[in-house]
Motif scaffolding. Structure first.
Motif, PDB file in Angstrom:
ATOM      1  N   PHE A  16      -8.063  53.211  56.701  1.00 26.21           N
ATOM      2  CA  PHE A  16      -7.299  54.268  57.374  1.00 26.21           C
ATOM      3  C   PHE A  16      -5.809  54.170  57.060  1.00 26.21           C
ATOM      4  O   PHE A  16      -5.254  53.071  56.957  1.00 26.21           O
ATOM      5  N   CYS A  17      -5.187  55.328  56.921  1.00 23.47           N
ATOM      6  CA  CYS A  17      -3.733  55.416  56.729  1.00 23.47           C
ATOM      7  C   CYS A  17      -3.210  56.556  57.576  1.00 23.47           C
ATOM      8  O   CYS A  17      -3.972  57.441  57.974  1.00 23.47           O
ATOM      9  N   MET A  18      -1.918  56.565  57.834  1.00 22.98           N
ATOM     10  CA  MET A  18      -1.329  57.656  58.608  1.00 22.98           C
ATOM     11  C   MET A  18      -1.397  58.956  57.802  1.00 22.98           C
ATOM     12  O   MET A  18      -1.572  60.038  58.332  1.00 22.98           O
ATOM     13  N   LYS A  19      -1.215  58.802  56.484  1.00 23.17           N
ATOM     14  CA  LYS A  19      -1.129  59.976  55.610  1.00 23.17           C
ATOM     15  C   LYS A  19      -1.376  59.477  54.200  1.00 23.17           C
ATOM     16  O   LYS A  19      -1.057  58.335  53.884  1.00 23.17           O
ATOM     17  N   LYS A  20      -1.985  60.315  53.357  1.00 19.50           N
ATOM     18  CA  LYS A  20      -2.302  59.872  52.007  1.00 19.50           C
ATOM     19  C   LYS A  20      -1.056  59.980  51.115  1.00 19.50           C
ATOM     20  O   LYS A  20      -0.417  61.034  51.044  1.00 19.50           O
ATOM     21  N   CYS A  21      -0.720  58.895  50.423  1.00 19.08           N
ATOM     22  CA  CYS A  21       0.414  58.938  49.487  1.00 19.08           C
ATOM     23  C   CYS A  21       0.001  59.713  48.219  1.00 19.08           C
ATOM     24  O   CYS A  21      -1.184  59.723  47.858  1.00 19.08           O
ATOM     25  N   ALA A  22       0.981  60.287  47.548  1.00 13.03           N
ATOM     26  CA  ALA A  22       0.683  61.210  46.441  1.00 13.03           C
ATOM     27  C   ALA A  22       0.095  60.523  45.217  1.00 13.03           C
ATOM     28  O   ALA A  22      -0.484  61.168  44.361  1.00 13.03           O
ATOM     29  N   TYR A  23       0.227  59.200  45.126  1.00 14.22           N
ATOM     30  CA  TYR A  23      -0.233  58.482  43.942  1.00 14.22           C
ATOM     31  C   TYR A  23      -1.484  57.659  44.221  1.00 14.22           C
ATOM     32  O   TYR A  23      -2.006  56.975  43.335  1.00 14.22           O
ATOM     33  N   CYS A  24      -1.968  57.703  45.469  1.00 12.86           N
ATOM     34  CA  CYS A  24      -2.954  56.715  45.909  1.00 12.86           C
ATOM     35  C   CYS A  24      -4.386  57.106  45.589  1.00 12.86           C
ATOM     36  O   CYS A  24      -4.832  58.195  45.942  1.00 12.86           O
ATOM     37  N   ASP A  25      -5.112  56.195  44.946  1.00 16.51           N
ATOM     38  CA  ASP A  25      -6.545  56.431  44.757  1.00 16.51           C
ATOM     39  C   ASP A  25      -7.366  55.338  45.449  1.00 16.51           C
ATOM     40  O   ASP A  25      -8.514  55.107  45.121  1.00 16.51           O
ATOM     41  N   GLY A  65      -6.247  47.495  52.715  1.00 11.64           N
ATOM     42  CA  GLY A  65      -6.726  48.870  52.901  1.00 11.64           C
ATOM     43  C   GLY A  65      -6.236  49.798  51.814  1.00 11.64           C
ATOM     44  O   GLY A  65      -6.028  49.381  50.684  1.00 11.64           O
ATOM     45  N   GLY A  66      -5.972  51.034  52.253  1.00 14.94           N
ATOM     46  CA  GLY A  66      -5.692  51.452  53.606  1.00 14.94           C
ATOM     47  C   GLY A  66      -4.500  50.717  54.225  1.00 14.94           C
ATOM     48  O   GLY A  66      -3.774  50.006  53.574  1.00 14.94           O
ATOM     49  N   THR A  67      -4.383  50.913  55.496  1.00 16.94           N
ATOM     50  CA  THR A  67      -3.310  50.284  56.263  1.00 16.94           C
ATOM     51  C   THR A  67      -3.910  49.642  57.505  1.00 16.94           C
ATOM     52  O   THR A  67      -4.065  50.318  58.528  1.00 16.94           O
ATOM     53  N   PRO A  68      -4.284  48.356  57.421  1.00 17.14           N
ATOM     54  CA  PRO A  68      -4.904  47.726  58.590  1.00 17.14           C
ATOM     55  C   PRO A  68      -4.029  47.804  59.834  1.00 17.14           C
ATOM     56  O   PRO A  68      -4.538  47.828  60.959  1.00 17.14           O
ATOM     57  N   VAL A  99       0.801  45.921  55.725  1.00 10.71           N
ATOM     58  CA  VAL A  99       1.484  46.674  56.771  1.00 10.71           C
ATOM     59  C   VAL A  99       2.299  47.788  56.126  1.00 10.71           C
ATOM     60  O   VAL A  99       2.962  47.578  55.117  1.00 10.71           O
ATOM     61  N   ASN A 100       2.212  48.959  56.722  1.00 15.64           N
ATOM     62  CA  ASN A 100       3.032  50.060  56.245  1.00 15.64           C
ATOM     63  C   ASN A 100       4.260  50.132  57.156  1.00 15.64           C
ATOM     64  O   ASN A 100       4.100  50.167  58.383  1.00 15.64           O
ATOM     65  N   PRO A 101       5.472  50.110  56.585  1.00 16.90           N
ATOM     66  CA  PRO A 101       6.667  50.022  57.418  1.00 16.90           C
ATOM     67  C   PRO A 101       6.728  51.028  58.573  1.00 16.90           C
ATOM     68  O   PRO A 101       7.238  50.713  59.629  1.00 16.90           O
ATOM     69  N   GLY A 136       5.387  60.265  48.751  1.00 14.97           N
ATOM     70  CA  GLY A 136       4.595  60.676  49.909  1.00 14.97           C
ATOM     71  C   GLY A 136       4.484  59.573  50.945  1.00 14.97           C
ATOM     72  O   GLY A 136       3.567  59.573  51.767  1.00 14.97           O
ATOM     73  N   ARG A 137       5.408  58.610  50.907  1.00 13.14           N
ATOM     74  CA  ARG A 137       5.365  57.527  51.883  1.00 13.14           C
ATOM     75  C   ARG A 137       5.798  58.067  53.252  1.00 13.14           C
ATOM     76  O   ARG A 137       6.544  59.040  53.335  1.00 13.14           O
ATOM     77  N   ILE A 138       5.350  57.395  54.325  1.00 12.46           N
ATOM     78  CA  ILE A 138       5.651  57.919  55.664  1.00 12.46           C
ATOM     79  C   ILE A 138       6.946  57.346  56.235  1.00 12.46           C
ATOM     80  O   ILE A 138       7.317  57.675  57.341  1.00 12.46           O
TER      81      ILE A 138
END
Ligand code: SF4
Length: 377
Positions: A16-25, A65-68, A99-101, A136-138
């Protein structure tokens, strides 16, 4: 040749992530609370299945992940409880969480610490807000700084920061600034990867202003120079650490230690058998209690493939491949199998040999893929 496992590594995937980044597969999406709850319940069933099946010790755990860190702390707590119930851990295992900042609070970080997590890996990517937005980072750079400060205040003494080169619009100067700014914070570890445009991502559909090949090479050299000056030791193609702070878990992958992957899409290598968990969330939720029904691509690795992997992965690390390790793993000498390839690569100045081990030269590092091909059968 059979080898006796002393310990192994665990990976747990949180998709799970808050939002999908534009480069992420990566296998990740924005999941509702209910979805997260259902997923963690299933993950716990998968973990429970393994209780007692692998009595050897776990030497490291990586929550990725994802973003645990988007998970509700109660759910993360539940996962950690089940893991410690099902597996026996070494006395002081390395336990990392990605961790996503934009997702951290001091309270959450303190919770992580209480759970035994001792290493935080921040996905920063850039210190430039325009570039972060393009990716596309949050989060902004300021939010990262706040998160980093909170992690220190929560007592984390082992922090990694991920940076990315080759971002659209990035220049050598802005990359140098990224490196300098991050080293000023003195994290224990820095991963510096270059952006890869993956098929199926929004970036693959866009006309991007990417740095050219020469500029990318300059960025790579600047990374090694700047981080080296600041006391970071390059121990792998894209990874740098303060002395004694290299990531044990990742070194395990490159050394081909056994690892068990839990969760959606997670990969495993145990007893020279390789498999992946399904990447279908429906199948995962339905069969997590009997993980054998999740496994896809199950393969007993032939010895030749094991040798190729040892070379391909081992040469990613600056220490390279030790002759003794090769002999111990396969019962034949490195020379018997790879004499010609070693001679050719050394002749081109891409490989060095100190008698005990072979390893990439500076030039070899920038042509690592080409060198690896020479070790394929
Ligand atoms: S935070 Fe990481 S895993 Fe999540 S979408 Fe962005 S790059 Fe992918």
């Amino acid at each position: 040749m059979e080898r006796k496992r002393k310990a192994f590594r665990l990976y747990v995937h949180i998709p799970f992530c808050m939002k999908k980044c534009a480069y992420c597969d990566f296998l990740s999406w924005r999941g509702s609370r209910e979805e997260q709850e259902r997923y963690v319940q299933a993950l716990c069933r998968e973990i429970d299945f393994y209780k007692g099946r692998y009595p050897e010790r776990v030497s490291s755990l990586f929550l990725g992940g994802g973003t645990p860190s988007v998970l509700d702390p109660r759910l993360l707590d539940m996962i950690m409880d089940r893991l410690t119930g099902a597996f026996s851990f070494e006395e002081d295992p390395e336990i990392s969480i990605e961790v996503n900042p934009g997702t951290v609070t001091l309270e959450r970080l303190r919770d992580h610490k209480k759970m035994g997590i001792d290493r935080i890996s921040f996905g920063l990517q850039s210190t430039n807000d325009i570039q972060l937005e393009r990716l596309g980072r949050i989060h902004t750079y300021r939010e990262f700084l706040e998160g980093y400060d909170m992690a220190r205040r929560a007592g984390f003494e082992n922090i990694n920061v991920d940076l990315m080169s080759g971002i659209p619009g990035q220049t050598l100067e802005s990359w140098r600034q990224d490196l300098i700014r991050v080293t000023e914070l003195e994290p224990e570890h820095i991963s510096a990867y270059s952006l890869i445009i993956e098929e199926g991502t929004p970036f693959a559909q866009m006309d991007l202003d990417l740095p050219g090949e020469d500029e990318e090479r300059d960025m790579y050299e600047a990374t090694a120079a700047i981080l080296g000056e600041k006391g970071y030791i390059q121990y792998e193609i894209s990874n740098y650490a303060r002395p004694g702070r290299a990531c044990a878990h990742n070194i395990g992958y490159w050394r081909r230690d056994d690892y068990l992957g839990l969760g959606l899409g997670a990969a495993s290598l145990m007893d020279e058998k390789r498999w992946n968990n399904t990447d279908s969330i429906e199948i995962y939720l339905a069969h997590a209690g009997d993980p054998r029904r999740l496994h896809v691509g199950v393969e007993d690795l032939p010895v030749r493939e094991q040798m190729e992997e040892m070379m391909f992965l081992g040469l990613r690390m600056m220490e390279g491949v030790r002759r003794q390790d090769f002999q111990a793993a396969f019962g034949v000498s490195l020379e018997t199998v790879y004499k010609e390839a070693i001679r050719r690569m050394a002749g081109q100045g891409l490989l060095a040999d100190d008698g005990e081990r072979i390893f990439l030269t500076r030039r070899g590092i920038s042509l690592a893929d080409q060198v690896s091909v020479e070790f394929m059968f």
